[in-house]
Design a protein around this motif. Structure first.
Motif, short mmCIF file in Angstrom:
data_model
loop_
_atom_site.label_atom_id
_atom_site.label_comp_id
_atom_site.label_asym_id
_atom_site.label_seq_id
_atom_site.Cartn_x
_atom_site.Cartn_y
_atom_site.Cartn_z
N THR A 301 0.87 -1.25 -0.10
CA THR A 301 0.14 0.08 0.22
C THR A 301 0.77 1.10 0.13
OG1 THR A 301 -0.04 -0.06 2.38
CG2 THR A 301 -1.88 -0.96 1.15
N GLY A 302 0.55 2.28 -0.48
CA GLY A 302 1.27 3.49 -0.60
C GLY A 302 0.34 4.51 -1.11
N PHE A 303 0.86 5.71 -1.32
CA PHE A 303 0.33 6.99 -1.74
C PHE A 303 0.46 7.31 -3.20
CE2 PHE A 303 1.54 7.26 2.67
CZ PHE A 303 0.50 7.75 3.64
N VAL A 304 -0.50 7.59 -3.99
CA VAL A 304 -0.61 7.69 -5.29
C VAL A 304 -0.87 9.34 -5.68
CG1 VAL A 304 -1.34 6.79 -7.51
CG2 VAL A 304 -1.24 5.37 -5.64
N CYS A 305 -0.13 9.83 -6.64
CA CYS A 305 -0.38 11.26 -7.11
C CYS A 305 -1.52 11.00 -7.85
CB CYS A 305 0.94 11.59 -7.66
SG CYS A 305 0.56 13.43 -8.29
N SER A 306 -2.58 12.06 -7.93
CA SER A 306 -3.67 11.88 -8.73
C SER A 306 -3.33 12.63 -10.21
CB SER A 306 -4.90 12.80 -7.96
OG SER A 306 -4.27 14.04 -7.79
#
Length: 369
Positions: A301-306
């Motif tokens: 899991t991680g952070f995704v740039c929109s």
């Protein structure tokens, strides 16, 4: 017969030639990985099995072609056909050194002069063995890295396939022969070349090569090029995803590396056209984990740039995307959910008597005596 009774017995338009098939093989030549497999499957026996597989592919049709690449720790080298510019690929002395034996004679003589071998098979075998021996001799201790340059080999293979497909395309003719400025016809034709890539992997996927590898995979998917993978050791996560995205086949032979030839003949010999009539091996599960763009770690899991879809394992500094610089709005991420007490439902009153809401009955539940 057609000239004797003036009748048409055969329809020449019904007989069409076989579509050529181009097989590009990428061999993982990581010295450390092959040293771990030396007791089970030495690289010499693996190359012998690959040569048998290559000969079987060429024997299927006169127009079939093959290309072999070596994905090394720091470069990708052509084994067959030889690179037109060897100085920029594998060093100044990697392709032009004459391999000589103890008596001064070439250690790999031209096998095409032997009457017991088909000339094309002998030529390919000589080129692969000579180039591979040159690559091994030019490998130094500084090149002994745990990573393998698979992404570079995939890029070179795609470029070679595109160049070869242009040679098989029919010549473009204009609508008006007298006017050369007329635009050529844009009618869609059947594919003139079936191309696919087979990767022989002996090492795990390198997270630092996630971006270039996936770029090559999506380019192959756009060009409808199947990317097959057979793994002899470890679990290459990115190549497993590549086989799923491009519609290729992924097989793991880590449990029995000695059966490499059986895996190759029964799992990868059929081309893209023949696989439509066959039941190909499928993957039970696919590891879709990706590598973050900040630390090159494989994350669940991680952070995704929109905006640019970059993946980060943690929130970047100042909440700005490291790729496009967009300010990331995290909202209420990390806040604990508020627990709201459940409201009790009131019972309805029927004729002044409390009853159950579900049935509306004035009588309560009977109690056993």
């Amino acid at each position: 017969m057609n000239h004797i009774d003036a009748s048409e017995h055969y329809d020449e338009s019904a007989f069409t030639g076989q579509t050529p098939s181009l097989l590009t093989i990428i061999i993982d030549t990581n010295p450390r990985a092959w040293a771990a497999l030396n007791d089970t499957l030495p690289i010499s026996k693996a190359i012998a099995n690959i040569l048998v597989f290559v000969n079987a592919h060429l024997a299927f049709g006169n127009d079939n072609q093959v290309a072999v690449l070596a994905a090394h720790t720091n470069r990708a080298v052509w084994l067959y056909p030889k690179s037109p510019n060897p100085d920029s690929v594998a060093g100044p002395d990697s392709q032009d050194v004459e391999m000589t034996g103890v008596d001064g004679r070439p250690s790999h003589p031209e096998l095409g002069t032997s009457a017991n071998k088909y000339p094309q098979f002998a030529q390919i075998e000589t080129s692969i063995l000579t180039s591979l021996r040159s690559l091994i001799d030019n490998t130094t201790t500084f090149d002994l890295k745990p990573t393998t340059l698979i992404s570079g080999a995939l890029t070179i293979a795609l470029s070679y396939i595109h160049k070869t497909s242009l040679a098989f395309e029919p010549s473009k003719t204009s609508k008006d022969p007298a006017n050369p400025t007329t635009a050529p016809s844009a009618t869609l034709a059947a594919p003139t070349l079936h191309a696919r890539i087979l990767v022989l992997s002996v090492s795990d996927s390198e997270p630092a090569q996630y971006i270039p590898t996936m770029n090559a995979v999506f380019a192959a998917s756009h060009a409808r090029i199947h990317l097959d993978t057979i793994s002899l050791h470890g679990m290459p996560t990115f190549l497993q995803q590549a086989a799923f995205i491009t519609g290729g086949t992924f097989l793991s032979a880590a449990s029995n590396p000695r059966g490499l030839l059986s895996f190759l003949m029964f799992g990868f010999l059929a081309d893209a056209e023949a696989r439509r009539s066959l039941i190909t091996p499928t993957q039970d599960s696919v590891d879709f984990r990706a590598a973050c763009f900040c630390h090159r770690n494989v994350v669940d899991t991680g952070f995704v740039c929109s905006i640019c879809l970059s993946i980060f394992c943690e929130v970047p500094e100042n909440a700005e995307c490291l790729t496009c610089g967009t300010k990331l709005a995290l909202g209420s991420y990390g806040a604990k959910p508020a627990v709201i007490p459940r409201k009790k439902k009131k019972k309805k009153r029927i004729n002044g008597i409390n009853g159950r809401e579900e049935t509306g009955s004035a009588t309560g539940t009977p109690v056993p005596a």
